[in-house]
Every structure is written in C-alpha cells, then in structure tokens.
Design a protein around this motif. Structure first.
Motif, mmCIF file in Angstrom:
data_model
loop_
_atom_site.group_PDB
_atom_site.id
_atom_site.type_symbol
_atom_site.label_atom_id
_atom_site.label_comp_id
_atom_site.label_asym_id
_atom_site.label_seq_id
_atom_site.Cartn_x
_atom_site.Cartn_y
_atom_site.Cartn_z
ATOM 1 N N VAL A 414 -38.343 -3.243 47.283
ATOM 2 C CA VAL A 414 -39.243 -3.256 48.431
ATOM 3 C C VAL A 414 -40.293 -2.179 48.230
ATOM 4 O O VAL A 414 -39.966 -1.015 47.983
ATOM 5 C CB VAL A 414 -38.473 -3.015 49.753
ATOM 6 N N ASP A 415 -41.560 -2.581 48.339
ATOM 7 C CA ASP A 415 -42.679 -1.652 48.161
ATOM 8 C C ASP A 415 -42.937 -0.943 49.489
ATOM 9 O O ASP A 415 -43.333 -1.565 50.478
ATOM 10 C CB ASP A 415 -43.925 -2.407 47.715
ATOM 11 N N ILE A 416 -42.696 0.349 49.518
ATOM 12 C CA ILE A 416 -42.907 1.132 50.739
ATOM 13 C C ILE A 416 -44.082 2.089 50.591
ATOM 14 O O ILE A 416 -44.322 2.920 51.469
ATOM 15 C CB ILE A 416 -41.640 1.926 51.109
ATOM 16 N N GLU A 417 -44.825 2.005 49.519
ATOM 17 C CA GLU A 417 -45.933 2.924 49.270
ATOM 18 C C GLU A 417 -47.286 2.284 49.529
ATOM 19 O O GLU A 417 -48.219 2.944 49.989
ATOM 20 C CB GLU A 417 -45.880 3.435 47.827
ATOM 21 N N THR A 418 -47.421 1.000 49.245
ATOM 22 C CA THR A 418 -48.707 0.331 49.415
ATOM 23 C C THR A 418 -48.983 0.109 50.898
ATOM 24 O O THR A 418 -48.131 -0.403 51.630
ATOM 25 C CB THR A 418 -48.716 -1.023 48.681
ATOM 26 N N VAL A 419 -50.173 0.520 51.340
ATOM 27 C CA VAL A 419 -50.585 0.364 52.733
ATOM 28 C C VAL A 419 -51.469 -0.870 52.839
ATOM 29 O O VAL A 419 -52.500 -0.966 52.163
ATOM 30 C CB VAL A 419 -51.333 1.615 53.243
ATOM 31 N N GLU A 420 -51.054 -1.815 53.668
ATOM 32 C CA GLU A 420 -51.845 -3.022 53.840
ATOM 33 C C GLU A 420 -53.094 -2.718 54.660
ATOM 34 O O GLU A 420 -53.077 -1.901 55.583
ATOM 35 C CB GLU A 420 -51.017 -4.101 54.532
ATOM 36 N N LYS A 421 -54.174 -3.380 54.314
ATOM 37 C CA LYS A 421 -55.438 -3.171 55.012
ATOM 38 C C LYS A 421 -55.394 -3.817 56.387
ATOM 39 O O LYS A 421 -54.950 -4.953 56.542
ATOM 40 C CB LYS A 421 -56.589 -3.778 54.196
ATOM 41 N N ASP A 422 -55.800 -3.070 57.386
ATOM 42 C CA ASP A 422 -55.845 -3.589 58.751
ATOM 43 C C ASP A 422 -57.068 -4.482 58.891
ATOM 44 O O ASP A 422 -58.198 -4.065 58.620
ATOM 45 C CB ASP A 422 -55.914 -2.433 59.756
ATOM 46 N N SER A 423 -56.844 -5.710 59.313
ATOM 47 C CA SER A 423 -57.952 -6.663 59.424
ATOM 48 C C SER A 423 -58.932 -6.291 60.523
ATOM 49 O O SER A 423 -60.052 -6.803 60.557
ATOM 50 C CB SER A 423 -57.396 -8.068 59.677
ATOM 51 N N VAL A 424 -58.516 -5.412 61.429
ATOM 52 C CA VAL A 424 -59.412 -5.029 62.524
ATOM 53 C C VAL A 424 -60.580 -4.200 62.013
ATOM 54 O O VAL A 424 -61.694 -4.296 62.523
ATOM 55 C CB VAL A 424 -58.623 -4.270 63.602
#
Length: 561
Positions: A414-424
């Motif tokens: 499980v990748d816990i380091e990559t931050v997903e981009k907020d579409s807002v």
C-alpha cells in the motif's frame, strides 16, 4: 468534509446557520485559497483573521494610524499577505505571519474594492476601484497609479482620456465602476455605467473587446469563477448574468490578439464589439421575476456549480441559491437585519455572510445520518417491527452463509507516501510556500479564586452594577452597600449560602415581638441599632477594622459604621 463522500441526492449547498462569529463590528470578509483562514475587516480599522477549522482568532492586524472602517480585504496567492482598503483612502499591505505593515499608500478617493494580482505569489500590483472614478492599477513597489479606461469614443479610433470621464458640467460621475482580473491576471474586465464589459490589457492600457449587456444597465459587480471559465455580472436592472469565457485561462492575452487579428472588416468600435462577443457568450440570467429585488454581493461556489446572491433590502437577511441551469434551489433566511458581504467556502458547501450588526454567520448543510454507509448490512426501519429470530441464531455453531472472499490481494503493498491531487484546486492554486494555517496563541487561564467568598463578592458586584436597589438598612443608615469591599470576606459559609444571588429577594420582616420569642427559644442574643431602631444580629467573627461591623438581617448583608 471530503467532496467525494457528499450525498449527491441532498445537494452540496448550505441550508441552516451553524454558528456565528463575533468580534467588534465586521464589515467585509474573504477566504484564503484553501478556505482554512477567514479574514474580516472591522469598523475600527483592524483586520481579524479567524482559523476557520477551530473558529478561533489566529491573528489581529491593527494599525494605530488607521481607525477608519475597512471596505475590502484580499488574500495574496500564497496566503502570506493581505491587502486592506479603508474609507480613509488608504491601501495597506500586511505580512500575515509577522504582523508587519509592508506598504501603505493613500489615494485620492475612497476605495470600495481592491484585489491583488492573482498570477504572482509576491504581491506587486493591485487593482483598486474608487468610489467616484475609473479603476486604477497600483504598483505596490513604486506606489505609482495608472487609470484604466471605462469607455471608448464613438469613432473607435482611440480611448476617452480619464479627464473626459465626467458629466457635461465637469463633475465626476456618482456611480462606481466594477473591475476584476481574469484567472492569471493578464487581462482586466471592467463593467461601466453604460452596461458594457471592457476587456483591457492593463500593461498597455489598450481595450481589446467590448461586450454590450442587454438593457444597458449599470454594472455593480463583476467577478470570475475560481476556474476562470465563467464571468458573473450584477446589473442595476435587478438581474445577475453569467457569461461563458471562451478565452483560455492561461495566455488569454495572446489568444485575444490572435482573435483580434482574424477580424478585419469591421473597424473601430464595431470591431471591438465583435471581438468581445466572441470572448464572452451569455450563458444564464438569474432574477426574481415576482418581487424584482436588487441583488448584493453575488458570487460563485468553489466548484462553480452554484450561484448565490443576497437580497439588498436593509431589513432582510436572505440568500438565494441557483444551480448553473438557472433553477432556484434554496432560499436561506437569516435574522431580521440587512446583509453587507457574502463569501462561499472554496472547498466545502459553506456560505459566510456579514450582517449590518457586524456579526458573521456561517451557513452549512444539515446532514442526515445514513448508518448504512458505515454498515452495509444495517437496515433502517421506518417504524417499529416485530423481530423474528433465526432458527440457528443462538446455536453454538450457526449455519450461516460463508463470507464472500475479497478480490483484493492482501499481499500487495500500500502506497502511503504519494499524495493524490485534489480536483478542487488547479495547478495555479498549488504553491510550496503557501500559508495554510497560522500558529494559535493560547490565552492564559484566569487564576482560580481559592477564597470561599469570591463568588459571593462577584455576584453582589454584578447585582449592584445592574442597578438593583440597596438594602433598606443601608439606606436608613445613610450609607450605600459596597459589595466589592473587603468586609465581604468576613461572612462565613452559612451566610454565603443564604446571601446567594438567587436568595437575595426582599423578605417579610419580623416584628419586635417575634424577635423576643426567638430570644426565649435560646437563639443568639440580638442587638438594637440605635440609629435606625431595627434589631440586628452581630457577626462576632469579623476580621475587618475596628470602625466597621458586618451585620445580618434576615437574608441580607449590611455594612455600617
């Protein structure tokens, strides 16, 4: 609340007043880009910054030289600076973290609205809309000003100079002009009193397009949505209009030049109108066809899906919410007082409004509980039902169905380091040096009063402050009761309970015959006050000076010399 888990059937728009903020008399508000901080300009010239997560005050920016009411507040792109305009014609740029005044300049007229250039994290240029003149571009470094044109001459060969922006008698116009930057700040959109939108390059002061509005009514407000795709105008004909912007959000000036070069036939003002009509296309109109009310402080929601406008009546606190299709979905009714300013949270379905009394009301959704979202096998009942147990429910080894095996491979990492981009938020809203939160400064607690009689003293002081009449004994002795004096400390615990604020009502007094009967029953001896003729019980545990005594008559504490 995260946007993906909002129930789409309920609608992501506010419904009720969740709470309110109070600090002096607030006049205008503005969110930072993340919606974590809320800045409010007050009538005493200060700017208060609220931590919107905790609803506590994080900073207060105050200039001792400025005590005039604030007319507008604007955050910089990185959130580290705030531009404040006030009624004393001043523009002040603040460093939020250090609470320092970076720049302050005074213009010739009162500024109704001022905003910083949205394309730079370091504020250097701002757009100011004065009360009685054309919009002004202010260079914050050199403090130089450039007046923008608000109209084009009939021949279309040149711009009307600023000196011609007057009435026939030479007086300046009494109608303020609205203006705003586009998303990246390379163009300025100006709404004038003729019902036109001018598209201007603020660096060369050149008009590239004109968009006429139906009805030719005065434009009071003009602003872009967060994405830059839609433009909103509020006109004096009681109509809010939304235009679709066909220019790209980035490099809009270059696209505007290319569009202008493709049009050759019409010349002059006709060419400008042809270019303007290709840049902005009317998308929707919003109005109340029944009451025909005027609108105040209209704006978009954070995602641009909703349009809100406030009723301009002084005695009503109403907020109208439309979807982009033009349907009225909600009318929010607040207290019986007018509304000054309005702002929609950049991320959440929250609206913040400022009333005439200076309070800031926070409107939020009234969420309904959905327990099946937490337990898929949970069943909600509309009414009580008789429960029928299964045959094997209480067996030691129940014959239940086997749980379906999950398709998820538990051995995968499980990748816990990559931050997903907020579409807002778009790319222009992201910054490594962005200020999201401010460190809270804790307030010291009030030290506890270990004295047993401190509570009694405060209650008596409060009673005296509210104007309650003094005791009859004190009035007859010619002295008023002083609840705050040190003589209150001599009252013991039993007397303190009797003299509580809830027991300080005037009671019926006994006659002298009643006191004699009490003496016969073995109670404490009574002493007669020679000056007033009333019988008083002396408290022998007095710790005060020799010239002062404390007496108790029924349920009242009296001090006399």
């Amino acid at each position: 609340m995260n946007a993906p888990i909002i129930d789409p059937l309920q609608g992501d728009f506010p419904e009720v007043i969740e709470e309110f903020l109070q600090h002096g008399v607030m006049k205008c508000i503005a969110f930072n880009r993340r919606g974590t901080l809320l800045a409010a300009g007050c009538s005493d010239g200060s700017c208060v910054i609220w931590d919107f997560e905790t609803k506590g005050i994080a900073k207060e920016l105050r200039d001792k030289d400025c005590v005039s009411p604030i007319t507008s507040v604007c955050w910089s792109k990185g959130g580290r600076h705030i531009l404040v305009s006030s009624t004393d014609k001043s523009l002040t740029l603040w460093d939020v973290v250090n609470r320092e005044k970076i720049m302050c300049t005074t213009l010739q007229q009162t500024i109704l609205h001022a905003c910083l250039h949205p394309g730079s994290c370091t504020p250097s240029i701002c757009l100011a809309c004065p009360l009685f003149s054309a919009p002004i571009i202010v260079d914050l470094n050199t403090r130089s000003t450039t007046v923008l044109p608000v109209s084009v001459n009939d021949a279309g060969t040149g711009l009307d100079p600023p000196s011609r922006n007057k009435f026939s008698d030479g007086t300046p116009p009494l109608i303020p002009t609205a203006a705003c930057f586009n998303k990246y700040g390379d163009l300025v959109y100006v709404g004038n009193a003729k019902g036109e939108i001018l598209i201007i390059d603020h660096k060369t002061i050149q008009v590239y397009g004109i968009v006429p509005i139906s009805g030719a009514a005065v434009i009071k407000n003009i602003l872009f949505s967060r994405s830059g795709q839609y433009l909103l105008t509020n006109s004096n004909d009681r109509t809010i209009r939304v235009y679709e912007n066909h220019l790209p959000p980035k490099d809009g000036l270059r696209a505007l030049n290319e569009l202008s070069n493709t049009i050759e036939k019409p010349q002059g003002i006709d060419k400008l109108k042809a270019v303007g009509l290709k840049c902005l296309v009317l998308f929707r109109e919003f109005q109340d066809s029944i009451t025909r009310i005027h609108w105040k402080a209209p704006c978009f929601s954070g995602d641009g899906e909703w349009v809100i406008g406030a009723c301009a009546s002084k005695g009503e606190h109403k907020i109208y919410i439309w979807d982009r299709a033009g349907h009225l979905v909600k009318i929010l009714e607040g207290p019986k007082e007018g509304l000054i300013d309005l702002a929609w949270h950049p991320v959440h379905p929250i609206v913040v409004s400022v009333s005439l009394s200076g309070l800031v009301y926070i409107w939020a959704k009234d969420y309904t509980e959905n327990w099946s979202a937490f337990a898929p096998d949970f069943k909600e009942l509309e009414e009580n039902e008789e429960y029928i147990e299964r045959e094997d429910e209480f067996d030691l080894i129940p014959e239940i169905e086997k749980v379906k095996e999950s398709d998820v491979n538990e051995d995968d990492e499980v990748d816990i380091e990559t931050v997903e981009k907020d579409s807002v938020f778009s790319d222009s809203d992201l910054s490594q040096e962005e200020l999201i939160f401010l460190p809270a400064v804790p307030c010291p607690d009030v030290p506890e009063q270990h004295d047993n009689y401190a509570g009694l003293s405060s209650k008596l002081v409060e009673r005296n402050h509210l104007g309650s009449p003094p005791s009859e004994e004190a009035g007859q002795n010619g002295q008023a009761m002083n609840p705050a004096s040190s003589s209150i400390e001599v009252v013991n615990n039993s007397v303190a309970e009797d003299t509580d604020i809830t027991h300080m009502k005037r009671k019926r007094k006994s006659s002298e015959k009643g006191f004699e009967l009490q003496a016969e029953k073995g109670e404490k001896p009574l002493t007669k006050n020679k000056s007033s003729g009333k019988l008083l019980k002396i408290n022998k545990k007095s710790r005060v000076g020799q010239d002062t005594s404390i007496c108790v008559f029924k349920d009242e504490v009296v001090e006399y010399q």
